[in-house]
Design a protein around this motif. Structure first.
Motif, PDB file in Angstrom:
ATOM      1  N   PRO A   1      30.442  41.649  34.404  1.00 63.88           N
ATOM      2  CA  PRO A   1      31.232  40.450  34.104  1.00 63.88           C
ATOM      3  C   PRO A   1      32.486  40.721  33.273  1.00 63.88           C
ATOM      4  CG  PRO A   1      28.910  40.033  33.768  1.00 63.88           C
ATOM      5  CD  PRO A   1      29.038  41.504  34.044  1.00 63.88           C
ATOM      6  N   ASP A   2      32.445  41.697  32.342  1.00 62.45           N
ATOM      7  CA  ASP A   2      33.605  41.932  31.480  1.00 62.45           C
ATOM      8  C   ASP A   2      34.789  42.553  32.232  1.00 62.45           C
ATOM      9  OD1 ASP A   2      32.188  44.292  31.824  1.00 62.45           O
ATOM     10  OD2 ASP A   2      32.917  45.132  29.931  1.00 62.45           O
ATOM     11  N   LEU A   3      34.535  43.097  33.434  1.00 63.56           N
ATOM     12  CA  LEU A   3      35.628  43.649  34.258  1.00 63.56           C
ATOM     13  C   LEU A   3      36.005  42.693  35.401  1.00 63.56           C
ATOM     14  CD1 LEU A   3      34.592  47.414  34.550  1.00 63.56           C
ATOM     15  CD2 LEU A   3      36.180  46.352  32.935  1.00 63.56           C
ATOM     16  N   ALA A   4      35.302  41.534  35.458  1.00 65.75           N
ATOM     17  CA  ALA A   4      35.577  40.541  36.513  1.00 65.75           C
ATOM     18  C   ALA A   4      35.999  39.220  35.857  1.00 65.75           C
ATOM     19  CB  ALA A   4      34.360  40.387  37.406  1.00 65.75           C
ATOM     20  N   TYR A   5      35.233  38.129  36.116  1.00 71.40           N
ATOM     21  CA  TYR A   5      35.629  36.806  35.635  1.00 71.40           C
ATOM     22  C   TYR A   5      34.726  36.288  34.502  1.00 71.40           C
ATOM     23  CZ  TYR A   5      38.104  37.021  40.085  1.00 71.40           C
ATOM     24  OH  TYR A   5      38.904  37.426  41.126  1.00 71.40           O
ATOM     25  N   GLY A   6      33.960  37.184  33.897  1.00 71.92           N
ATOM     26  CA  GLY A   6      33.064  36.794  32.810  1.00 71.92           C
ATOM     27  C   GLY A   6      31.729  36.310  33.330  1.00 71.92           C
ATOM     28  N   ASP A   7      30.868  35.916  32.356  1.00 73.25           N
ATOM     29  CA  ASP A   7      29.540  35.422  32.738  1.00 73.25           C
ATOM     30  C   ASP A   7      29.357  33.949  32.418  1.00 73.25           C
ATOM     31  OD1 ASP A   7      29.510  35.611  30.021  1.00 73.25           O
ATOM     32  OD2 ASP A   7      27.814  37.004  29.909  1.00 73.25           O
ATOM     33  N   GLN A   8      30.425  33.260  32.022  1.00 75.92           N
ATOM     34  CA  GLN A   8      30.367  31.843  31.717  1.00 75.92           C
ATOM     35  C   GLN A   8      31.272  31.057  32.681  1.00 75.92           C
ATOM     36  OE1 GLN A   8      28.332  30.479  29.452  1.00 75.92           O
ATOM     37  NE2 GLN A   8      27.557  32.537  28.950  1.00 75.92           N
ATOM     38  N   ASP A   9      30.723  29.975  33.229  1.00 75.44           N
ATOM     39  CA  ASP A   9      31.491  29.126  34.166  1.00 75.44           C
ATOM     40  C   ASP A   9      32.528  28.335  33.373  1.00 75.44           C
ATOM     41  OD1 ASP A   9      32.516  27.613  36.181  1.00 75.44           O
ATOM     42  OD2 ASP A   9      30.634  26.568  36.672  1.00 75.44           O
ATOM     43  N   ASP A  10      33.782  28.530  33.657  1.00 69.26           N
ATOM     44  CA  ASP A  10      34.872  27.825  32.953  1.00 69.26           C
ATOM     45  C   ASP A  10      35.409  26.623  33.745  1.00 69.26           C
ATOM     46  OD1 ASP A  10      36.188  29.125  34.973  1.00 69.26           O
ATOM     47  OD2 ASP A  10      37.522  30.288  33.677  1.00 69.26           O
ATOM     48  N   GLY A  11      34.759  26.274  34.848  1.00 70.62           N
ATOM     49  CA  GLY A  11      35.183  25.136  35.662  1.00 70.62           C
ATOM     50  C   GLY A  11      36.299  25.443  36.639  1.00 70.62           C
ATOM     51  N   SER A  12      36.742  26.689  36.697  1.00 73.79           N
ATOM     52  CA  SER A  12      37.840  27.053  37.609  1.00 73.79           C
ATOM     53  C   SER A  12      37.348  27.295  39.017  1.00 73.79           C
ATOM     54  CB  SER A  12      38.557  28.298  37.086  1.00 73.79           C
ATOM     55  OG  SER A  12      37.682  29.403  37.090  1.00 73.79           O
ATOM     56  N   GLY A  13      36.036  27.431  39.204  1.00 73.20           N
ATOM     57  CA  GLY A  13      35.493  27.703  40.526  1.00 73.20           C
ATOM     58  C   GLY A  13      35.354  29.167  40.825  1.00 73.20           C
ATOM     59  N   ARG A  14      35.805  30.008  39.890  1.00 71.34           N
ATOM     60  CA  ARG A  14      35.684  31.445  40.119  1.00 71.34           C
ATOM     61  C   ARG A  14      34.228  31.881  39.871  1.00 71.34           C
ATOM     62  NH1 ARG A  14      40.545  33.578  36.395  1.00 71.34           N
ATOM     63  NH2 ARG A  14      39.367  32.236  34.948  1.00 71.34           N
ATOM     64  N   PRO A  15      33.817  32.937  40.583  1.00 74.05           N
ATOM     65  CA  PRO A  15      32.429  33.397  40.411  1.00 74.05           C
ATOM     66  C   PRO A  15      32.218  34.061  39.036  1.00 74.05           C
ATOM     67  CG  PRO A  15      33.624  34.913  41.778  1.00 74.05           C
ATOM     68  CD  PRO A  15      34.558  33.754  41.547  1.00 74.05           C
TER      69      PRO A  15
END
Length: 269
Positions: free
Chosen positions: A239-253
């Motif tokens: 997750p730290d090299l991608a979009y994280g492990d928390q849903d921020d509402g952006s729709g990203r995985p």
């Protein structure tokens, strides 16, 4: 004593001269009044004759002759009008011919008019750029790159801060480096389930990006460096090299992700 004979002769001569002078005067001198009276009388007689003629009724023969004369005069007048009309039309035609000749002469004097007219070519429709074949596989690369890969879920735990790179096909082209403009195809799935969330194959359009310039997620910046063109790799990212492990509402995985990436081109800047 004077000579009586000579006297008589002298008297006789005198009388004769006097008589001659009187005769000459009577013959040559005519009073003006008399001449005028004669002219007036003659003119009066002529006018009287004319009035008498006018007052005199015309015979049938005279009427026919008068009608014939009037008809001839009317025809003459009509012919004159027609001749005038023809002459006018002729002048108009001559004027037109002169105008045409003048126009032609003026065009012949114009250097622009002397050049032959260039036919106007039909306007060409704007040509579209040639369609880029999909996928844009480099020459000599593995034909498998022409087919979308089948991506399965991952196994094992991923180490934070470190991308995991697995070669499915190793290309023979130049290796990618910082600043290169990369052309690639990819499929992205959730690492734990294999569920697809994004793919360039579904859009039938490869992506381009510049590597090493901060335009990408960290896992791509690190994982796609020094990869030979023509390669297909599995890129597993924590997750730290991608979009994280928390849903921020952006729709990203979120969480661990798996990408299968085909490196199809690298153009140095």
């Amino acid at each position: 004593m004077s000579d009586p004979v000579g006297t008589e002769k002298s008297e006789a001569a005198t009388e004769e001269k006097t008589s001659s002078k009187v005769t000459d005067v009577d013959t040559e001198v005519v009073p003006d009044d008399a001449v005028d009276e004669d002219k007036t009388e003659a003119e009066t007689e002529d006018k009287a004759e004319e009035k008498a003629e006018e007052a005199k009724p015309l015979t049938k023969a005279e009427k026919r002759e008068l009608l014939r004369i009037e008809t001839q005069r009317a025809r003459a007048r009509k012919a004159g009008l027609q001749a005038f009309g023809l002459a006018t039309a002729g002048l108009a035609v001559v004027a037109v011919i002169i105008g045409v000749l003048y126009f032609a002469d003026s065009r012949s004097a114009d250097p622009v008019a002397e050049s032959p007219a260039t036919p106007t070519a039909p306007a060409e429709e704007p040509s579209l750029p040639p369609a880029v074949p999909f996928p844009p596989v480099p020459e000599g690369a593995d034909p498998a790159l022409k087919t979308a890969p089948t991506v399965e879920k991952g196994e094992g735990k991923l180490e934070a801060g470190k991308p995991k790179i697995t070669y499915l096909i190793k290309g023979t082209g130049p290796a990618t480096k910082t600043g290169d403009l990369i052309t690639a195809n990819y499929v992205g799935v959730l690492y734990g389930t294999g569920e697809e969330f994004d793919s360039s194959w579904s859009r039938q359009e490869a992506i381009t990006f510049t590597i090493g310039m901060g335009q990408l997620i960290d896992g791509w910046e690190k994982g796609l460096m020094d990869v030979p063109v023509g390669s297909r790799i599995i890129l597993d990212l924590p997750p730290d090299l991608a979009y994280g492990d928390q849903d921020d509402g952006s729709g990203r995985p979120t969480g661990d992700l798996r990408f299968v990436v085909d490196v199809l081109g690298a153009q140095g800047q």
